[in-house]
Design a protein around this motif. Structure first.
Motif, PDB file in Angstrom:
ATOM      1  N   ILE A 195     -22.475 -44.380   8.398  1.00 57.51           N
ATOM      2  CA  ILE A 195     -22.124 -44.294   6.977  1.00 57.51           C
ATOM      3  C   ILE A 195     -20.811 -43.520   6.831  1.00 57.51           C
ATOM      4  O   ILE A 195     -20.692 -42.393   7.316  1.00 57.51           O
ATOM      5  N   PRO A 196     -19.819 -44.080   6.178  1.00 51.51           N
ATOM      6  CA  PRO A 196     -18.543 -43.371   6.009  1.00 51.51           C
ATOM      7  C   PRO A 196     -18.727 -42.059   5.241  1.00 51.51           C
ATOM      8  O   PRO A 196     -19.512 -41.987   4.287  1.00 51.51           O
ATOM      9  N   THR A 197     -18.027 -41.022   5.658  1.00 46.18           N
ATOM     10  CA  THR A 197     -18.136 -39.731   4.980  1.00 46.18           C
ATOM     11  C   THR A 197     -17.646 -39.809   3.536  1.00 46.18           C
ATOM     12  O   THR A 197     -18.079 -39.028   2.686  1.00 46.18           O
ATOM     13  N   GLU A 198     -16.733 -40.759   3.266  1.00 47.46           N
ATOM     14  CA  GLU A 198     -16.222 -40.896   1.901  1.00 47.46           C
ATOM     15  C   GLU A 198     -17.318 -41.226   0.904  1.00 47.46           C
ATOM     16  O   GLU A 198     -17.243 -40.850  -0.279  1.00 47.46           O
ATOM     17  N   VAL A 199     -18.364 -41.933   1.383  1.00 47.68           N
ATOM     18  CA  VAL A 199     -19.465 -42.302   0.491  1.00 47.68           C
ATOM     19  C   VAL A 199     -20.198 -41.057   0.012  1.00 47.68           C
ATOM     20  O   VAL A 199     -20.493 -40.896  -1.184  1.00 47.68           O
ATOM     21  N   HIS A 200     -20.491 -40.153   0.945  1.00 46.05           N
ATOM     22  CA  HIS A 200     -21.184 -38.917   0.577  1.00 46.05           C
ATOM     23  C   HIS A 200     -20.279 -38.025  -0.280  1.00 46.05           C
ATOM     24  O   HIS A 200     -20.759 -37.351  -1.213  1.00 46.05           O
TER      25      HIS A 200
END
Length: 304
Positions: A195-200
């Motif tokens: 999961i890309p960190t940008e999503v969190h």
């Protein structure tokens, strides 16, 4: 072969067209595997299915009995109980393993100290033989746990749960889950790390709480990994054998006999043809459940 002149004077040959033929190397690598699978899996399965229509006891003469073995299975209370126990055990253990494995994966993918070392520690149960694990837990449930219960004054645990027909299955679920959690945890870790960190970060900026971020962001993105773990886990628990043998050996009485145990026991007790019919029926049940799972996945649109 024609060539093409480039402005700089370099000549390039056009790419070769695919002829549609498979490279011989692939067949050389595939042939031994196909041969081994045919000799050790397919042929014995066909022979076993053939004998399921006979009265063969594993040696000597035999004769055809038609579908008598299959008819007897549907009226045999021991076989029906084994199917009920196996299906119930597989469902409960699959749910428990996925809950624990996902929780561990969330913890081990967060920003904590020593998470690399902890991942190695949690992975240990996966590399230990199930029979060894079951013998160790057999000692714990039979000796250590009753002693602790006596010290603490807990009456319900002062005798081994393995000799209690109502609670022995709980011990089997606990041990099976303890061994299976690392494998499921690794799959969840792979999904969480993908999961890309940008999503969190976006969820955090929007003011989402930890639970809301998990429910609306993290969980939907690892849903495909949940499906994989569910299919693999459920299929594996349907074939439960060695942990049950090491813990209860099917006891007390026949309360924890699985389908796999009943099949293997019949091979050595003169019920070869009868248990081969049981094995064929069990294969059909397992295949049907697997197809139903896949169909459910497709309807929900989950990508694997």
């Amino acid at each position: 072969m024609t060539v093409i002149d480039k402005p700089g004077g370099t000549k390039l040959a056009p790419p070769r067209r695919k002829t549609g033929k498979t490279d011989r190397t692939y067949w050389l690598m595939l042939a031994p595997v196909l041969l081994a699978f045919t000799l050790f899996i397919t042929v014995p399965a066909i022979i076993g299915a053939f004998y399921s229509f006979t009265n063969y006891v594993g040696y000597g003469a035999w004769k055809f009995v038609g579908v008598a073995n299959y008819e007897a299975i549907f009226t045999d209370p021991n076989i029906l109980h084994a199917y009920g126990f196996t299906l119930g055990f597989a469902i409960v253990t699959t749910v428990l393993v996925n809950m624990i494995a996902l929780a561990l994966a969330l913890g081990l993918s967060s920003k904590i100290k020593f998470k690399t070392g902890l991942r190695g520690i949690f992975f240990i149960p996966m590399v230990i033989s199930g029979l060894v694990i079951s013998y160790v837990f057999n000692y714990l449930f039979s000796t250590s746990l009753p002693q602790i219960a006596k010290t603490l004054g807990i009456n319900g645990l002062q005798t081994s749960v393995l000799v209690n027909s109502h609670w022995a299955w709980v011990a089997i679920v606990i041990v099976s889950a303890w061994q299976a959690c690392p494998g499921a945890m690794i799959i969840y870790l792979a999904g969480l790390l993908a999961i890309p960190t940008e999503v969190h970060e976006a969820a955090s900026i929007d003011g989402a709480t930890t639970w809301r971020a998990f429910r609306s962001v993290t969980f939907p993105l690892v849903l495909g990994y949940l499906v994989i773990n569910t299919i693999l886990g459920f299929k594996g628990f349907l074939n439960a054998y060695e942990i049950i043998v090491g813990l209860t050996n099917g006891g007390p009485g026949t309360s924890t006999i699985s389908v796999a145990m009943s099949i293997f026991t019949g091979f050595t007790s003169g019920d070869y043809a009868y248990q081969m019919a049981n094995a064929v029926l069990f294969f059909i049940v397992t295949l049907t459940l697997s197809l139903l799972q896949l169909q459910l996945i497709r309807r929900r649109g989950v990508s694997l």
